[in-house]
Design an enzyme around this catalytic site. Structure first.
Site, PDB file in Angstrom:
ATOM      1  N   GLU A  40      -5.639   7.525  -5.391  1.00  0.00           N
ATOM      2  CA  GLU A  40      -4.433   7.583  -6.229  1.00  0.00           C
ATOM      3  C   GLU A  40      -4.778   7.347  -7.707  1.00  0.00           C
ATOM      4  OE1 GLU A  40      -0.926   8.136  -5.425  1.00  0.00           O
ATOM      5  OE2 GLU A  40      -1.984   9.090  -3.782  1.00  0.00           O
ATOM      6  N   SER A  74       0.796  -1.229   0.000  1.00  0.00           N
ATOM      7  CA  SER A  74       0.000   0.000   0.000  1.00  0.00           C
ATOM      8  C   SER A  74       0.827   1.276   0.000  1.00  0.00           C
ATOM      9  CB  SER A  74      -0.936  -0.005   1.217  1.00  0.00           C
ATOM     10  OG  SER A  74      -0.175   0.181   2.399  1.00  0.00           O
ATOM     11  N   TYR A  95       1.981   1.957  -8.054  1.00  0.00           N
ATOM     12  CA  TYR A  95       0.888   1.574  -7.141  1.00  0.00           C
ATOM     13  C   TYR A  95      -0.465   1.902  -7.772  1.00  0.00           C
ATOM     14  CZ  TYR A  95      -2.382   2.128  -3.200  1.00  0.00           C
ATOM     15  OH  TYR A  95      -3.484   2.063  -2.377  1.00  0.00           O
ATOM     16  N   THR A 137      -8.686   3.425  -4.644  1.00  0.00           N
ATOM     17  CA  THR A 137      -7.963   4.532  -4.029  1.00  0.00           C
ATOM     18  C   THR A 137      -8.038   5.829  -4.828  1.00  0.00           C
ATOM     19  OG1 THR A 137      -5.713   5.306  -3.556  1.00  0.00           O
ATOM     20  CG2 THR A 137      -5.887   3.519  -5.117  1.00  0.00           C
ATOM     21  N   HIS A 165      -6.827   7.905   4.577  1.00  0.00           N
ATOM     22  CA  HIS A 165      -7.420   7.844   5.914  1.00  0.00           C
ATOM     23  C   HIS A 165      -6.370   7.308   6.875  1.00  0.00           C
ATOM     24  CE1 HIS A 165      -8.586   4.431   3.410  1.00  0.00           C
ATOM     25  NE2 HIS A 165      -8.419   3.662   4.485  1.00  0.00           N
ATOM     26  N   LYS A 206      -3.543  -0.541  -8.994  1.00  0.00           N
ATOM     27  CA  LYS A 206      -4.888  -0.408  -8.430  1.00  0.00           C
ATOM     28  C   LYS A 206      -5.932  -0.134  -9.515  1.00  0.00           C
ATOM     29  CE  LYS A 206      -4.678  -0.831  -3.842  1.00  0.00           C
ATOM     30  NZ  LYS A 206      -5.607  -1.610  -3.012  1.00  0.00           N
TER      31      LYS A 206
HETATM   32  P1  NAP Z   1      -1.791  -1.449   5.312  1.00  0.00           P
HETATM   33  O1  NAP Z   1      -1.876  -0.993   6.723  1.00  0.00           O
HETATM   34  O2  NAP Z   1      -0.519  -1.297   4.565  1.00  0.00           O
HETATM   35  O3  NAP Z   1      -2.219  -2.997   5.286  1.00  0.00           O
HETATM   36  C1  NAP Z   1      -2.012  -3.785   4.141  1.00  0.00           C
HETATM   37  C2  NAP Z   1      -2.393  -5.216   4.454  1.00  0.00           C
HETATM   38  O4  NAP Z   1      -2.141  -6.021   3.291  1.00  0.00           O
HETATM   39  C3  NAP Z   1      -1.568  -5.850   5.599  1.00  0.00           C
HETATM   40  O5  NAP Z   1      -2.403  -6.688   6.328  1.00  0.00           O
HETATM   41  C4  NAP Z   1      -0.539  -6.672   4.832  1.00  0.00           C
HETATM   42  O6  NAP Z   1      -0.059  -7.777   5.553  1.00  0.00           O
HETATM   43  C5  NAP Z   1      -1.392  -7.163   3.677  1.00  0.00           C
HETATM   44  N1  NAP Z   1      -0.602  -7.651   2.545  1.00  0.00           N
HETATM   45  C6  NAP Z   1       0.376  -7.025   1.864  1.00  0.00           C
HETATM   46  N2  NAP Z   1       0.877  -7.831   0.902  1.00  0.00           N
HETATM   47  C7  NAP Z   1       0.186  -9.002   0.981  1.00  0.00           C
HETATM   48  C8  NAP Z   1       0.238 -10.222   0.269  1.00  0.00           C
HETATM   49  N3  NAP Z   1       1.107 -10.431  -0.720  1.00  0.00           N
HETATM   50  N4  NAP Z   1      -0.624 -11.210   0.621  1.00  0.00           N
HETATM   51  C9  NAP Z   1      -1.493 -11.043   1.642  1.00  0.00           C
HETATM   52  N5  NAP Z   1      -1.574  -9.895   2.354  1.00  0.00           N
HETATM   53  C10 NAP Z   1      -0.746  -8.891   2.029  1.00  0.00           C
HETATM   54  O7  NAP Z   1      -2.920  -0.731   4.420  1.00  0.00           O
HETATM   55  P2  NAP Z   1      -4.258   0.028   4.886  1.00  0.00           P
HETATM   56  O8  NAP Z   1      -3.937   1.459   5.093  1.00  0.00           O
HETATM   57  O9  NAP Z   1      -4.941  -0.740   5.924  1.00  0.00           O
HETATM   58  O10 NAP Z   1      -5.095  -0.009   3.532  1.00  0.00           O
HETATM   59  C11 NAP Z   1      -5.957  -1.102   3.241  1.00  0.00           C
HETATM   60  C12 NAP Z   1      -6.226  -1.151   1.738  1.00  0.00           C
HETATM   61  O11 NAP Z   1      -6.809   0.071   1.308  1.00  0.00           O
HETATM   62  C13 NAP Z   1      -4.980  -1.338   0.883  1.00  0.00           C
HETATM   63  O12 NAP Z   1      -5.377  -2.117  -0.243  1.00  0.00           O
HETATM   64  C14 NAP Z   1      -4.630   0.067   0.423  1.00  0.00           C
HETATM   65  O13 NAP Z   1      -3.936   0.024  -0.798  1.00  0.00           O
HETATM   66  C15 NAP Z   1      -6.021   0.662   0.278  1.00  0.00           C
HETATM   67  N6  NAP Z   1      -6.145   2.100   0.501  1.00  0.00           N
HETATM   68  C16 NAP Z   1      -5.656   2.665   1.632  1.00  0.00           C
HETATM   69  C17 NAP Z   1      -5.849   4.007   1.849  1.00  0.00           C
HETATM   70  C18 NAP Z   1      -5.361   4.677   3.102  1.00  0.00           C
HETATM   71  O14 NAP Z   1      -5.304   5.918   3.112  1.00  0.00           O
HETATM   72  N7  NAP Z   1      -5.079   3.942   4.158  1.00  0.00           N
HETATM   73  C19 NAP Z   1      -6.561   4.772   0.902  1.00  0.00           C
HETATM   74  C20 NAP Z   1      -7.058   4.141  -0.229  1.00  0.00           C
HETATM   75  C21 NAP Z   1      -6.865   2.798  -0.416  1.00  0.00           C
HETATM   76  P3  NAP Z   1       1.266  -7.663   6.505  1.00  0.00           P
HETATM   77  O15 NAP Z   1       0.790  -7.061   7.803  1.00  0.00           O
HETATM   78  O16 NAP Z   1       1.687  -9.087   6.623  1.00  0.00           O
HETATM   79  O17 NAP Z   1       2.249  -6.788   5.788  1.00  0.00           O
HETATM   80  O1  F7E Z   2       2.072  10.562   1.249  1.00  0.00           O
HETATM   81  C1  F7E Z   2       4.062  13.600   0.778  1.00  0.00           C
HETATM   82  C2  F7E Z   2       4.080  12.570  -0.331  1.00  0.00           C
HETATM   83  O2  F7E Z   2       2.852   8.280   1.857  1.00  0.00           O
HETATM   84  C3  F7E Z   2       1.190  11.660   1.218  1.00  0.00           C
HETATM   85  C4  F7E Z   2      -1.628   5.227   0.953  1.00  0.00           C
HETATM   86  O3  F7E Z   2      -2.464   4.812   2.009  1.00  0.00           O
HETATM   87  O4  F7E Z   2      -2.985   7.149   0.517  1.00  0.00           O
HETATM   88  C5  F7E Z   2      -1.667   6.735   0.845  1.00  0.00           C
HETATM   89  O5  F7E Z   2      -0.742   7.133  -0.162  1.00  0.00           O
HETATM   90  C6  F7E Z   2       1.875  12.865   0.580  1.00  0.00           C
HETATM   91  C7  F7E Z   2       2.603  12.560  -0.725  1.00  0.00           C
HETATM   92  O6  F7E Z   2       0.409   8.695   1.374  1.00  0.00           O
HETATM   93  C8  F7E Z   2       6.772  12.746   3.016  1.00  0.00           C
HETATM   94  O7  F7E Z   2       4.947  12.978  -1.382  1.00  0.00           O
HETATM   95  C9  F7E Z   2       6.017  14.525   2.050  1.00  0.00           C
HETATM   96  O8  F7E Z   2       2.360  13.577  -1.670  1.00  0.00           O
HETATM   97  O9  F7E Z   2       1.352   9.523   3.458  1.00  0.00           O
HETATM   98  P1  F7E Z   2       1.719   9.213   2.075  1.00  0.00           P
HETATM   99  P2  F7E Z   2      -0.035   8.567  -0.151  1.00  0.00           P
HETATM  100  O10 F7E Z   2       1.118   8.489  -1.074  1.00  0.00           O
HETATM  101  O11 F7E Z   2      -1.037   9.632  -0.414  1.00  0.00           O
HETATM  102  C10 F7E Z   2      -3.504   6.651  -0.733  1.00  0.00           C
HETATM  103  C11 F7E Z   2      -4.912   7.145  -0.902  1.00  0.00           C
HETATM  104  C12 F7E Z   2      -3.356   5.177  -0.866  1.00  0.00           C
HETATM  105  O12 F7E Z   2      -4.132   4.525  -1.551  1.00  0.00           O
HETATM  106  C13 F7E Z   2      -2.088   4.571  -0.346  1.00  0.00           C
HETATM  107  O13 F7E Z   2      -2.272   3.174  -0.099  1.00  0.00           O
HETATM  108  O14 F7E Z   2       2.868  13.321   1.499  1.00  0.00           O
HETATM  109  N1  F7E Z   2       5.209  13.504   1.695  1.00  0.00           N
HETATM  110  N2  F7E Z   2       6.974  14.091   2.854  1.00  0.00           N
HETATM  111  C14 F7E Z   2       5.654  12.374   2.278  1.00  0.00           C
HETATM  112  N3  F7E Z   2       5.184  11.109   2.260  1.00  0.00           N
HETATM  113  C15 F7E Z   2       5.848  10.179   3.003  1.00  0.00           C
HETATM  114  N4  F7E Z   2       5.388   8.918   3.042  1.00  0.00           N
HETATM  115  N5  F7E Z   2       6.973  10.494   3.725  1.00  0.00           N
HETATM  116  C16 F7E Z   2       7.481  11.768   3.767  1.00  0.00           C
HETATM  117  O15 F7E Z   2       8.476  12.030   4.413  1.00  0.00           O
END
Ligand code: NAP
Ligand code: F7E
Length: 365
Positions: free
Chosen positions: A132, A87, A154, A130, A184, A158
């Protein structure tokens, strides 16, 4: 549809998987989750649920079709929440093929596991899509009709999952839907995502355990919500009377700089910002020390910089409240939790200390 509610959650150990498990158990579901073997068997986010009668864990991997086919056959779920993914957007530039296998083809494997077990008429599927997908955005704010322009390995993986879900819905009449979720966060957020990296560092700096936090693009804009509120929406999407896709967002946008300013304020440090671009610094007003600096290590080859969701459809059709937890409340919850964790300095805290040091030096992105 059968009466007994059986949920299968892939990625149950993740941030969302843990909150969704709690939510579904409270609703009386039998909850099954997938776990992977790892050299450190410590499942921090779901440890409190292990041993609960209706909560079951199984080994499976998104890269292993047979494990998914066998598990779906054994569990006979009425709802699947496909949350498992690599993710981290920045990591997807370092491991693009793995990301594609898990985040793109993995979705196909789940859909085919349901078909192979002849459950397409009884099992609903939620896909973790997402914001993204909007990537190099073509309009603001973004809604269900905004064109996609994915801007990282990524996001491209997706996008494949999003279209597969749509295809199986139309080709086979399956009840499968995408939640297009904007960022979130929570006190359970992974420590290398920007919000958690900031709240953890703010707590450590406030308690004298870290000197400086290094970040990348401070101007990046995100629509940040609270993960606990968002898992309710995943469930609501599957309870809707027809399979449709929904944008889930708060409708409010902030920069990374604004998040940092507020997080440090809640940790007791007032920041003032000086300089521009890679020379920008966040200075502790009380003592003049630089506590935030910019490092190009955290810049991405292509960055998504303007995410802002329009949750009107979810509000109208699902009755969901996008402002249940405000931005200010979210930051406060995360900082309060990290202040406590850093102060407690327990075993997991020692692991965090090491990670935070790596983060500080820019070794781990
Ligand atoms: P997360 O904390 O990174 O959790 C990802 C989960 O996927 C973990 O349980 C991880 O297991 C498991 N996983 C990774 N690779 C795997 C594999 N090869 N086989 C089985 N399980 C695997 O992500 P999250 O924030 O809870 O997000 C949940 C979902 O929503 C993800 O699909 C993410 O891309 C999507 N999403 C997240 C956000 C956000 O802002 N959080 C927004 C939009 C969409 P391990 O613990 O073993 O690593
Ligand atoms: O970055 C900027 C970075 O890694 C947010 C995942 O849950 O949400 C997440 O993806 C922003 C980006 O999240 C740092 O460049 C600056 O513009 O917290 P992030 P993300 O890339 O938005 C989406 C919806 C998903 O689906 C994904 O699974 O913050 N940024 N400085 C940084 N980001 C990180 N990680 N670290 C820095 O130091």
């Amino acid at each position: 549809m059968v009466d007994k509610k059986i949920a299968l959650i892939t990625g149950v150990t993740g941030q969302d998987g843990s909150y969704l498990s709690e939510f579904l158990l409270e609703k009386g579901y039998e909850v099954h989750g997938t776990i992977r073997r790892s050299s450190v068997d410590y499942r921090e986010r779901i440890a409190h649920l292990e041993g609960t009668p209706n909560f079951h864990l199984h080994y499976a991997d998104m890269g292993d079709s047979m494990s998914l086919v066998k598990l779906v056959g054994k569990v006979q779920p009425t709802e699947i929440y496909n949350l498992a993914a690599q993710s981290h957007v920045q990591v997807s530039f370092d491991a693009p093929e793995f990301t594609a296998d898990v985040d793109a083809v993995g979705v196909l494997r789940v859909l085919e596991a349901v078909r192979t077990n002849h459950l397409e008429k009884t099992c609903k599927i939620y896909q973790a899509s997402t914001s993204e997908l909007y990537g190099k955005v073509e309009e603001v704010p973004q809604n269900e009709n905004t064109p996609f322009h994915p801007y990282s390995p990524y996001a491209i993986a997706k996008l494949y999952g999003y279209w597969m879900i749509k295809e199986y819905r139309e080709a086979y009449g399956m009840f499968c839907c995408s939640g297009i979720l904007f960022n979130h966060e929570s006190e359970r957020r992974g420590e290398t995502f920007v919000t958690r990296k900031i709240t953890l560092a703010a707590a450590r700096i406030a308690q004298g355990k870290q000197d400086c936090l290094y970040l990348g693009n401070l101007d990046s804009l995100r629509d940040w919500g609270y993960a606990k509120d968002y898992v309710e929406c995943m469930w609501l999407i599957l309870q809707y009377d027809r399979p449709e896709d929904f944008v889930i967002a708060t409708g409010v946008q902030h920069t990374v700089r604004e998040f940092a300013t507020l997080a440090f304020q809640y940790a007791g440090i007032e920041l003032k910002w000086e300089g521009e671009g890679v020379d920008e610094r966040g200075i502790n007003v009380a003592n003049g020390k630089v506590v935030v600096a910019v490092s190009e290590d955290f810049y991405r080859p292509t960055d998504v910089v303007n995410l802002w969701g329009d949750p009107s459809k979810a509000k109208r059709e699902l009755g969901w409240n996008p402002q249940k937890t405000t931005f200010e409340e979210l930051v406060k919850i995360m900082v309060a939790s990290d202040m406590q964790k850093v102060a407690a300095d327990h075993v997991a805290g020692v692991m965090r200390t090491n990670l935070a040091e790596y983060l500080e030096k820019g070794v781990v992105k």
